[in-house]
Scaffold this active site. Structure first.
Site, short mmCIF file in Angstrom:
data_model
loop_
_atom_site.label_atom_id
_atom_site.label_comp_id
_atom_site.label_asym_id
_atom_site.label_seq_id
_atom_site.Cartn_x
_atom_site.Cartn_y
_atom_site.Cartn_z
N THR A 178 35.63 52.10 121.49
CA THR A 178 34.91 53.37 121.32
C THR A 178 34.95 53.82 119.86
O THR A 178 35.91 53.52 119.16
CB THR A 178 35.61 54.41 122.21
OG1 THR A 178 35.37 54.04 123.55
CG2 THR A 178 35.12 55.81 121.97
N ASP A 209 36.14 58.48 129.70
CA ASP A 209 36.44 59.79 129.10
C ASP A 209 35.47 60.18 127.99
O ASP A 209 35.26 61.37 127.72
CB ASP A 209 37.86 59.78 128.51
CG ASP A 209 38.01 58.72 127.40
OD1 ASP A 209 37.57 57.56 127.62
OD2 ASP A 209 38.53 59.05 126.32
N1 ASP Z 1 37.82 55.33 126.32
C1 ASP Z 1 36.76 54.36 126.49
C2 ASP Z 1 36.35 54.27 127.92
O1 ASP Z 1 37.19 54.35 128.77
C3 ASP Z 1 37.15 53.00 126.06
C4 ASP Z 1 37.46 52.91 124.60
O2 ASP Z 1 38.11 53.80 124.05
O3 ASP Z 1 37.07 51.91 124.01
O4 ASP Z 1 35.18 54.08 128.19
#
Ligand code: ASP
Length: 311
Positions: A178, A209
């Site tokens: 992300t 999230d």
């Molecule tokens: N938090 C993100 C998700 O669960 C994943 C990430 O941080 O890469 O979609």
């Protein structure tokens, strides 16, 4: 100042040095400088985080926009959110498949609709109505992400995190890719933005999230602007981004203390890994993570930038 992240994760020892690491550093440097430039010219924190995340989406090294991971079913479903700490306005999109820059769609929802979050086809037609660029569903695909998805399918490994361990300094299969940005402008206003392709091999329809206001993204001038990366389901259950603000508001904690408590005392005990970036209106910065690395860069206006990958 502006702070950006390109995801957190474990280190891939075999890719610890070299050219590839430099590519990440160059990309982070270029993007944080762009945000720094906007702020230096008196631009708003909101504009700085929008542009930084748009550029992170354009960069195939990171799991957002171009270079997004695959769902179990072989597609790409993107999520993004943005929040303005000055007005507490917020916008988000989830499960979009054909919007080139989901962060611009999130900002469009914030500024041009009475809603905070739009999903799927409705979000797309709204974004295209605003004139945002439409791309083919395979625009987001890259050979690295395809290989990563095939590996996840072949190993029957369920939903896994981002990137390719052979070439990424942070182990692709244990990385949260992300992207996000937080900034504080001259007027003392803060803003946060987060964008993601989610997790490789995730169930179609899964939302993490990142696009949830309060979980992966939050901003309030009175406390902090926060963008998270990590085990999405745990960050959702802990309402992680808002919890940083809440610990400051109700507990009287400093930004640094509140941010550390969220990662190490709330996320970690539930088995979550990842990190967050946070700024407050006084110009303090916190970047805690419990993974071995987190792609990150800080740009104070008028100072050299600072780039980090490892702990
Ligand atoms: N938090 C993100 C998700 O669960 C994943 C990430 O941080 O890469 O979609």
């Amino acid at each position: 100042m502006i702070v950006i992240h390109g995801g957190a994760g474990a280190l891939a020892r075999q890719a610890m040095n070299g050219e590839r690491e430099q590519q990440y550093r160059d990309a982070l440097g270029l993007i944080v400088r762009r945000g720094q430039g906007i702020l230096a010219q008196g631009g708003s924190a909101l504009d700085a985080v929008t542009e930084a995340v748009r550029l992170l989406e354009e960069c195939p090294l990171f799991n957002a926009g171009k270079g997004a991971v695959y769902t179990h079913q072989g597609g790409h479903e993107l999520d993004a959110a943005i929040m303005d700490g000055h007005t507490l306005a917020a916008g988000a999109v989830s499960g979009v498949t054909r919007i080139r820059n989901p962060i611009l769609a999130a900002r469009g929802v914030m500024e041009h609709s009475p809603h905070v979050m739009l999903i799927g086809a409705g979000a797309e037609s709204f974004a295209f109505g605003l004139g945002l660029e439409q791309v083919a569903a395979d625009y987001f695909s890259t050979p690295e992400r395809y290989a990563q998805w095939r590996r996840a399918l072949d190993n029957d490994s369920g939903a896994v995190l981002d990137h390719d361990s052979a070439s990424d300094p942070i182990d692709a299969d244990r990385k949260f890719g992300t992207v996000g940005a937080v900034a504080c402008d001259e007027a003392g206003h803060v803003a946060a933005a987060t964008s993601t392709g989610g997790m490789t091999n995730k169930q179609a329809g899964r939302v993490g999230d990142s696009p949830i206001i309060g979980a992966g993204c939050y901003a309030d001038d009175a406390t902090a602007a926060v963008s998270c990366t990590g085990t999405g389901e745990i960050f959702m259950r802990r309402v992680a981004a808002y919890d940083v603000a809440a610990q400051m508001a109700y507990g009287g904690h400093t930004l640094m203390d509140a941010a550390q408590r969220v990662i190490f005392e709330k996320i970690q005990p539930l088995g979550g890994t990842g990190g967050l970036i946070a700024v407050d209106a006084a110009g303090n910065v916190a970047l805690p993570f419990n993974s071995e690395g987190m792609y990150r860069a800080i740009g104070y206006v008028g100072s050299d930038i600072d780039i980090g990958i490892y702990r």
